[in-house]
Scaffold this active site. Structure first.
Site, short mmCIF file in Angstrom:
data_model
loop_
_atom_site.label_atom_id
_atom_site.label_comp_id
_atom_site.label_asym_id
_atom_site.label_seq_id
_atom_site.Cartn_x
_atom_site.Cartn_y
_atom_site.Cartn_z
N ASP A 1 0.83 -1.21 0.00
CA ASP A 1 0.00 0.00 0.00
C ASP A 1 0.86 1.26 0.00
O ASP A 1 0.41 2.30 0.46
CB ASP A 1 -0.94 0.00 1.21
CG ASP A 1 -0.18 -0.05 2.54
OD1 ASP A 1 0.96 -0.56 2.55
OD2 ASP A 1 -0.71 0.41 3.55
N GLU A 2 2.08 1.17 -0.50
CA GLU A 2 3.00 2.32 -0.53
C GLU A 2 3.10 2.85 -1.95
O GLU A 2 3.23 2.09 -2.91
CB GLU A 2 4.37 1.91 -0.01
CG GLU A 2 4.36 1.51 1.47
CD GLU A 2 5.76 1.21 1.98
OE1 GLU A 2 6.67 1.07 1.13
OE2 GLU A 2 5.94 1.08 3.19
#
Length: 650
Positions: free
Chosen positions: A562-563
C-alpha cells in the site's frame, strides 16, 4: 558462317545468360536478407530466453528469502506461545525445520538477547548456571548496551564459535539490528564475515534479523517498541551455499554477480558463481535490482559460452534459403532456355503467356507481400498477400505512389527514397504503413531497383513482411517490465529511472522537484476484514484518485503493498508541495465503496524537496521515507516535510 555463329552466341547470351545472372543477383540479395532475418530471429529468441531465465533466478532468490523470513516468524512465535523459551524447546523447533535439507545456505536459527550494561554480569552468571561455566559475552569491553547469542541451532562446531558473541558491537550488524528494532520489521544486513567461517572455503555472509517484543504490549510507535524489546531472532547465511542452490541448470549457462547496494565494486561483491571468469564483454547481459527486507541488491547477469539455443536448426533454415536461391537461379535459367527454344519454334505469344503464368504463380503464392513500382514510385502490381495485408481493393492502389501509404510528413522521406533508388542502392528497413481502415501496419520492407540498358531507373521490386504482432508483443513486454500489474502505475524501477533523469535536469537547470512517499493508513484492516480482493479494489481506486489530483507532468508509482511514490516537477517551495499533498489527502479521505459497504481510508505522506533535503536519489528517498514515518507516528492522515538538515532514520 562465322557471322551466323556470332549472332547465335550473342542471342544466347541475351536470352539465357543475362537473365540467369540477374536472377543470381536477386537470389543473392533476397537470400542475404533472409539469412540475416533468420539470424536476427535466433538472436531475439536467445535474448528472450536469457530474460526469462534470469527473471526466474531473481524470483527464486526472492522466494527463498521469503521462506527464511517465515522461519524467523515461526521462531518469534515461540516467544509468544511460551512463558519462557528454554534451550530444549529451541533445539526441537530448529531440528524439526530440517534446515540443511530444505533451506540451503542458512547456517542456523538463533536468538540474541538484548542486555543493558547494568545486567551484563547477571546475564553471564545465568548462562553459566545452565551448564556453560566458561561462558562470557565477547568481545569484552565497556558499552552502553550489549547483545549476546544465547540460542543458535544446530549447535555444531561452527555455530559454537558464535555462542555469546555480541553482534551489536560490530557496526554492520549493529545497523541492521537497530533498523529491525526501530521499525519492528525484518532487516537484512550488509556483507559480513560470519563468526562461523574458518580459513577454508570462505564465503560472504549476511544476517537476517527479526525483533522480538514482550507479549501483550503496544508496538505502534518506536518508543513503545523500545520499551517492549527483548532481543532478535536471526539467521546467518553463507551466500555461496544459498545462491548456488537457486541456480540449478543455469549454473553453467549464466554468470551471476550480486552486489550489495547500487555500486558494482569489489568491496560490495556478495556472490560470483564464476570468480575465475575473465572480464570480457558478454553477448547477453542484464542488470536488475532486488529489494530484500529494506536492503537493495544489484544482480548482474552475463551469458556464458554454454548459453546457446538450437544452432543446428538455424543452419538448416539458412541452408534451405541457399537451396531455394539456387533453385530459383536454376529455374530462371531453365525458363529462359525454354523461352529461347519456343521463340525458335514459334514466335507467337503462347510461350510469353506461359512464362507470365509461372511468374505470377511464384509471386501469388508468396507469404510475403510483393509489389512492383514504376520509375515514379507508383504501384504497377500487388500480389494477393499484400492486398490482404493493406485491405485496399487492387484497383484503388494501382497508379498510387508508395508514399501515399506513409503516415505523417512525407516529402523529405520520398526525396531520400528516390535519390537512393536512383543511385542503385538496395535497402531493408522498418516502415509503418496505413491500412484501408486507418490502422497502422508495421512492416519490414526490402526494395530492389532495376534499370534499363541506359542506366535509367525502370522500376522497383518490393517485398513487405508484416511484423505488427511482434512489435505489439515487444511493447507489451516493455510495459509489463515498467508498470505495476494491479494499478497500471509505473513500478519502482521505472520511477527510479525517471527520478534519476529529473535529478540530472534539475542539476543542470537549477530547478526544484519534490519526492512524496505515501502509505495508506490501516490498509491491513481492510485486507483482514474484507479480504485481499477488496484490498486490491481499494489500491486501484486510491491510485485513480491520486492520479486525478496530480498534473500530467507529475509521475505516480506504486512501490509495493500500500505504498506509493510521487515525483512533482517544477515545484518552487515546500508550501506548494504540501498543497499537492493536501489535495491527495482530501481525495483519499472520501469514502470508498468496497463490497457494498463504505469504508474510510486516510493516507500518511512524507515530502522531500530537491536540493534542500538531498542532492541524490538515496538521500531524497531516505528523507521522504523518514518524513512519512513521522506522519505515521504523529497521528496519520497528514503530510510531513523532511527537515532541512536530513539524517537517515534508524
Amino acid at each position: 558462317m562465322k557471322a551466323f555463329a556470332g549472332e547465335q552466341s550473342s542471342s544466347l547470351l541475351r536470352a539465357i545468360v543475362v537473365p540467369t545472372l540477374i536472377a543470381c543477383v536477386l537470389a543473392t540479395v533476397v537470400g542475404y536478407f533472409a539469412i540475416s532475418r533468420i539470424e536476427q530471429t535466433h538472436d531475439q529468441a536467445r535474448e528472450s530466453a536469457f530474460l526469462l531465465e534470469t527473471t526466474e533466478i531473481t524470483l527464486r532468490i526472492e522466494e527463498r528469502f521469503k521462506a527464511y523470513r517465515q522461519v524467523l516468524r515461526g521462531a518469534r512465535a515461540l516467544f509468544a506461545a511460551s512463558k519462557e523459551v528454554n534451550r530444549e524447546e529451541w533445539r526441537q523447533y530448529v531440528t524439526d525445520l530440517r534446515l540443511h535439507a530444505d533451506y540451503a545456505g542458512i547456517q542456523g536459527v538463533g536468538f540474541a538477547v538484548h542486555i543493558p550494561a547494568s545486567q551484563l554480569a547477571s546475564h553471564e552468571q545465568h548462562i553459566r548456571a545452565e551448564g556453560f561455566p566458561d561462558y562470557r559475552v565477547s568481545p569484552p569491553g565497556p558499552r552502553d548496551e550489549y547483545s549476546a547469542i544465547v540460542f543458535l541451532e544446530p549447535f555444531d562446531w561452527r555455530n559454537q564459535r558464535a555462542f555469546g558473541y555480541d553482534m551489536f558491537s560490530e557496526p554492520i550488524r549493529h545497523e541492521a539490528m537497530e533498523r529491525a528494532r526501530y521499525l519492528g520489521v525484518a532487516a537484512l544486513s550488509a556483507r559480513v564475515r560470519l563468526v562461523q567461517e574458518t580459513s577454508t572455503d570462505i564465503q560472504s555472509g549476511v544476517l537476517l534479523y527479526l525483533p522480538v517484543f514482550r507479549k501483550e504490549t503496544p508496538l505502534d510507535t518506536p518508543a513503545q517498541r523500545e520499551r517492549a524489546f527483548i532481543g532478535w531472532v536471526f539467521s546467518p547465511f553463507r551466500l555461496g551455499d544459498l545462491i548456488t542452490g537457486t541456480l540449478g541448470e543455469s549454473e553453467s549457462r549464466i554468470h551471476i554477480r550480486i552486489f550489495d547496494g547500487h555500486d558494482e565494486t569489489p568491496d560490495n561483491l556478495l556472490f560470483d558463481n564464476h570468480p575465475d571468469r575473465a572480464a570480457v564483454a558478454s553477448a547477453l547481459t542484464r542488470r536488475t535490482l532486488l529489494e530484500l527486507d529494506n536492503r537493495t541488491w544489484t544482480l548482474v547477469f552475463d551469458s556464458t559460452a554454454g548459453f546457446t539455443l538450437n544452432r543446428e536448426a538455424v543452419l538448416l533454415e539458412q541452408g534451405a534459403v541457399v537451396l531455394i536461391g539456387a533453385l530459383f537461379v536454376l529455374l530462371t535459367a531453365s525458363f529462359f532456355a525454354a523461352h529461347k527454344r519456343a521463340i525458335a519454334l514459334d514466335r507467337a505469344g503462347a510461350s510469353l503467356r506461359t512464362s507470365e503464368t509461372r511468374y505470377s504463380t511464384l509471386v501469388n503464392l508468396s507469404q510475403d507481400g510483393i509489389a512492383s513500382l514504376d520509375a515514379e514510385l507508383r504501384f504497377t502490381f500487388l500480389n494477393p498477400r499484400l492486398i490482404a495485408m493493406l485491405g485496399y481493393p487492387d484497383s484503388e492502389l494501382i497508379g498510387k505512389r508508395i508514399d501515399s501509404l506513409w503516415p505523417g510528413e512525407r516529402p523529405s522521406r520520398s526525396r531520400a527514397l528516390s535519390r537512393r533508388l536512383q543511385e542503385g542502392e538496395t535497402a531493408t528497413y522498418e516502415q509503418e504503413l496505413v491500412k484501408a481502415d486507418g490502422e497502422p501496419l508495421t512492416a519490414i520492407v526490402t526494395d530492389a531497383p532495376h534499370f534499363d540498358a541506359q542506366g535509367r531507373l525502370q522500376g522497383v521490386i518490393l517485398t513487405i513482411t508484416d511484423i505488427s504482432e511482434r512489435k505489439a508483443s515487444e511493447q507489451r513486454i516493455h510495459y509489463l517490465a515498467t508498470h505495476d500489474a494491479l494499478t497500471g502505475l509505473a513500478n519502482r524501477a521505472k520511477f527510479l529511472d525517471q527520478m534519476n533523469t529529473s535529478l540530472l535536469i534539475a542539476r543542470r537547470h537549477h530547478t526544484r522537484f519534490a519526492l512524496l512517499f505515501l502509505d495508506l493508513d490501516r490498509f491491513k484492516e481492510i485486507n483482514d476484514t474484507l479480504g485481499h480482493a477488496a484490498g486490491d479494489q481499494l489500491l486501484i481506486a486510491a491510485a485513480a484518485r491520486m492520479r486525478q489530483a496530480l498534473r500530467a507532468s507529475d509521475l505516480l508509482a506504486r512501490q509495493g503493498g500500500d505504498e506509493f511514490m510521487i515525483l512533482l516537477h517544477d515545484i518552487h517551495s515546500m508550501e506548494e508541495a504540501l498543497g499537492v499533498a493536501e489535495k491527495i489527502r482530501l481525495a483519499t479521505n472520501q469514502p470508498f465503496m468496497l463490497d457494498g459497504t463504505e469504508r474510510l481510508v486516510s493516507v500518511s505522506i512524507g515530502i522531500a524537496l530537491y536540493p534542500e533535503h538531498g542532492e541524490d536519489i538515496e538521500t531524497l528517498t531516505r528523507n521522504a521515507d523518514a518524513a512519512m514515518y513521522r506522519t505515521k507516528t504523529t497521528g496519520r492522515n497528514g503530510a510531513s516535510a523532511a527537515p532541512d538538515t536530513a539524517s537517515p532514520h534508524d
